[in-house]
Design a protein around this motif. Structure first.
Motif, PDB file in Angstrom:
ATOM      1  N   LEU A 262      90.475  69.779   8.239  1.00 20.57           N
ATOM      2  CA  LEU A 262      89.874  68.638   8.938  1.00 20.57           C
ATOM      3  C   LEU A 262      90.436  67.317   8.427  1.00 20.57           C
ATOM      4  CD1 LEU A 262      86.150  69.779   9.171  1.00 20.57           C
ATOM      5  CD2 LEU A 262      87.777  69.512  11.049  1.00 20.57           C
ATOM      6  N   ALA A 263      90.653  67.220   7.116  1.00 19.35           N
ATOM      7  CA  ALA A 263      91.243  66.002   6.559  1.00 19.35           C
ATOM      8  C   ALA A 263      92.636  65.775   7.136  1.00 19.35           C
ATOM      9  CB  ALA A 263      91.304  66.094   5.034  1.00 19.35           C
ATOM     10  N   LEU A 264      93.416  66.824   7.257  1.00 20.82           N
ATOM     11  CA  LEU A 264      94.761  66.688   7.818  1.00 20.82           C
ATOM     12  C   LEU A 264      94.717  66.308   9.301  1.00 20.82           C
ATOM     13  CD1 LEU A 264      96.414  69.708   6.022  1.00 20.82           C
ATOM     14  CD2 LEU A 264      97.112  67.321   5.792  1.00 20.82           C
ATOM     15  N   ILE A 265      93.819  66.912  10.039  1.00 17.22           N
ATOM     16  CA  ILE A 265      93.717  66.608  11.476  1.00 17.22           C
ATOM     17  C   ILE A 265      93.250  65.160  11.680  1.00 17.22           C
ATOM     18  CG2 ILE A 265      92.437  67.144  13.595  1.00 17.22           C
ATOM     19  CD1 ILE A 265      92.587  70.131  12.647  1.00 17.22           C
ATOM     20  N   PHE A 266      92.237  64.736  10.937  1.00 24.85           N
ATOM     21  CA  PHE A 266      91.792  63.344  11.048  1.00 24.85           C
ATOM     22  C   PHE A 266      92.853  62.386  10.532  1.00 24.85           C
ATOM     23  CE2 PHE A 266      87.326  65.122  11.079  1.00 24.85           C
ATOM     24  CZ  PHE A 266      87.127  64.853  12.418  1.00 24.85           C
ATOM     25  N   GLY A 267      93.586  62.819   9.513  1.00 25.26           N
ATOM     26  CA  GLY A 267      94.699  62.011   9.015  1.00 25.26           C
ATOM     27  C   GLY A 267      95.773  61.841  10.073  1.00 25.26           C
ATOM     28  N   ALA A 268      96.013  62.898  10.840  1.00 29.93           N
ATOM     29  CA  ALA A 268      96.988  62.822  11.934  1.00 29.93           C
ATOM     30  C   ALA A 268      96.552  61.801  12.969  1.00 29.93           C
ATOM     31  CB  ALA A 268      97.160  64.190  12.582  1.00 29.93           C
ATOM     32  N   LEU A 269      95.292  61.829  13.313  1.00 33.91           N
ATOM     33  CA  LEU A 269      94.786  60.870  14.297  1.00 33.91           C
ATOM     34  C   LEU A 269      94.858  59.445  13.768  1.00 33.91           C
ATOM     35  CD1 LEU A 269      91.693  62.903  15.557  1.00 33.91           C
ATOM     36  CD2 LEU A 269      93.932  62.688  16.643  1.00 33.91           C
ATOM     37  N   GLY A 270      94.603  59.275  12.470  1.00 36.57           N
ATOM     38  CA  GLY A 270      94.645  57.947  11.873  1.00 36.57           C
ATOM     39  C   GLY A 270      96.055  57.388  11.758  1.00 36.57           C
ATOM     40  N   THR A 271      97.031  58.243  11.467  1.00 36.23           N
ATOM     41  CA  THR A 271      98.395  57.742  11.298  1.00 36.23           C
ATOM     42  C   THR A 271      99.034  57.380  12.625  1.00 36.23           C
ATOM     43  OG1 THR A 271      99.290  59.991  11.295  1.00 36.23           O
ATOM     44  CG2 THR A 271      98.845  58.985   9.161  1.00 36.23           C
ATOM     45  N   ILE A 272      98.657  58.046  13.670  1.00 34.00           N
ATOM     46  CA  ILE A 272      99.248  57.753  14.977  1.00 34.00           C
ATOM     47  C   ILE A 272      98.695  56.434  15.529  1.00 34.00           C
ATOM     48  CG2 ILE A 272      99.441  58.561  17.358  1.00 34.00           C
ATOM     49  CD1 ILE A 272      99.578  61.414  16.225  1.00 34.00           C
ATOM     50  N   GLY A 273      97.528  56.018  15.056  1.00 33.24           N
ATOM     51  CA  GLY A 273      96.910  54.783  15.541  1.00 33.24           C
ATOM     52  C   GLY A 273      97.668  53.535  15.127  1.00 33.24           C
ATOM     53  N   SER A 274      97.095  52.426  15.427  1.00 30.19           N
ATOM     54  CA  SER A 274      97.713  51.129  15.163  1.00 30.19           C
ATOM     55  C   SER A 274      97.816  50.851  13.670  1.00 30.19           C
ATOM     56  CB  SER A 274      96.881  50.030  15.821  1.00 30.19           C
ATOM     57  OG  SER A 274      97.345  48.771  15.413  1.00 30.19           O
ATOM     58  N   GLY A 275      98.912  50.218  13.270  1.00 32.48           N
ATOM     59  CA  GLY A 275      99.114  49.838  11.887  1.00 32.48           C
ATOM     60  C   GLY A 275      98.853  48.359  11.661  1.00 32.48           C
ATOM     61  N   LYS A 276      98.106  47.730  12.533  1.00 31.08           N
ATOM     62  CA  LYS A 276      97.858  46.295  12.419  1.00 31.08           C
ATOM     63  C   LYS A 276      96.532  46.041  11.696  1.00 31.08           C
ATOM     64  CE  LYS A 276     100.491  44.984  16.466  1.00 31.08           C
ATOM     65  NZ  LYS A 276     101.753  45.098  15.898  1.00 31.08           N
TER      66      LYS A 276
END
Length: 187
Positions: free
Chosen positions: A74-88
């Motif tokens: 779950l940490a990896l899956i949520f991490g995937a969603l977080g990294t694809i998001g905006s970096g601003k």
């Protein structure tokens, strides 16, 4: 020791894609003291990761090995969603008048609690070596914050982070699904 390297690698990849590094670069430019800002950001990450390590240590005795693997998935899956998001960064902390040490310390501390790195640290800490997981993640976070602060906002923003976000997000998603399927014994 086996939690140190995975925590370091996950945190390093995640931090290049997350907002705390950008905030460190912004604040280093504003105050003109990149080493002070990097140190404050590093201490904020240490606090967050050791809190996550403590949390992992507290919940580990209540978890089965499959539950630990599922938490990591779950940490990896949520991490995937977080990294694809905006970096601003939405708030540049322009109104904060706490100086070149307290502003990055508190700003990065608040921002880091909402990022993926503490979740990775928590998940890896349940495997039995919470302090190594916290130390590995903290070292990586400090290293990325140091590089971001030294480079400054303009140079940090010029790096094409979008591709790292996409590739790491895909990698995290595949790893998370793989570990999750194995944890649920669907293979």
């Amino acid at each position: 020791m086996e939690a140190l390297v995975p925590a370091f690698l996950l945190a390093a990849i995640t931090q290049f894609c997350d907002k705390p590094a950008l905030l460190a670069a912004i604040l280093a430019d504003r105050y003109g003291r990149p080493l002070t800002v990097a140190l404050a950001a590093g201490l904020a990450h240490v606090a967050v990761n050791f809190a996550a390590g403590l949390g992992g240590m507290l919940v580990a005795p209540m978890m089965t090995p499959n539950a630990r693997a599922l938490l990591l998935a779950l940490a990896l899956i949520f991490g995937a969603l977080g990294t694809i998001g905006s970096g601003k960064v939405k708030d540049r902390l322009a109104g904060w008048k706490l100086g070149p040490f307290l502003t990055p310390l508190l700003g990065v501390l608040i921002l880091a609690f909402g990022e993926s790195t503490p979740f990775f640290t928590l998940a890896l800490s349940t495997g039995g070596q919470p302090w190594f997981a916290a130390a590995g993640a903290s070292i990586a976070c400090f290293g990325v914050a140091f590089v971001a602060a030294v480079l400054g906002e303009r140079t940090w923003q010029a790096v094409p982070w979008r591709w790292l976000r996409i590739l790491s997000g895909i990698g995290f998603l595949i790893a998370g699904c793989w570990i999750g399927v194995d944890a649920l014994r669907l293979t």
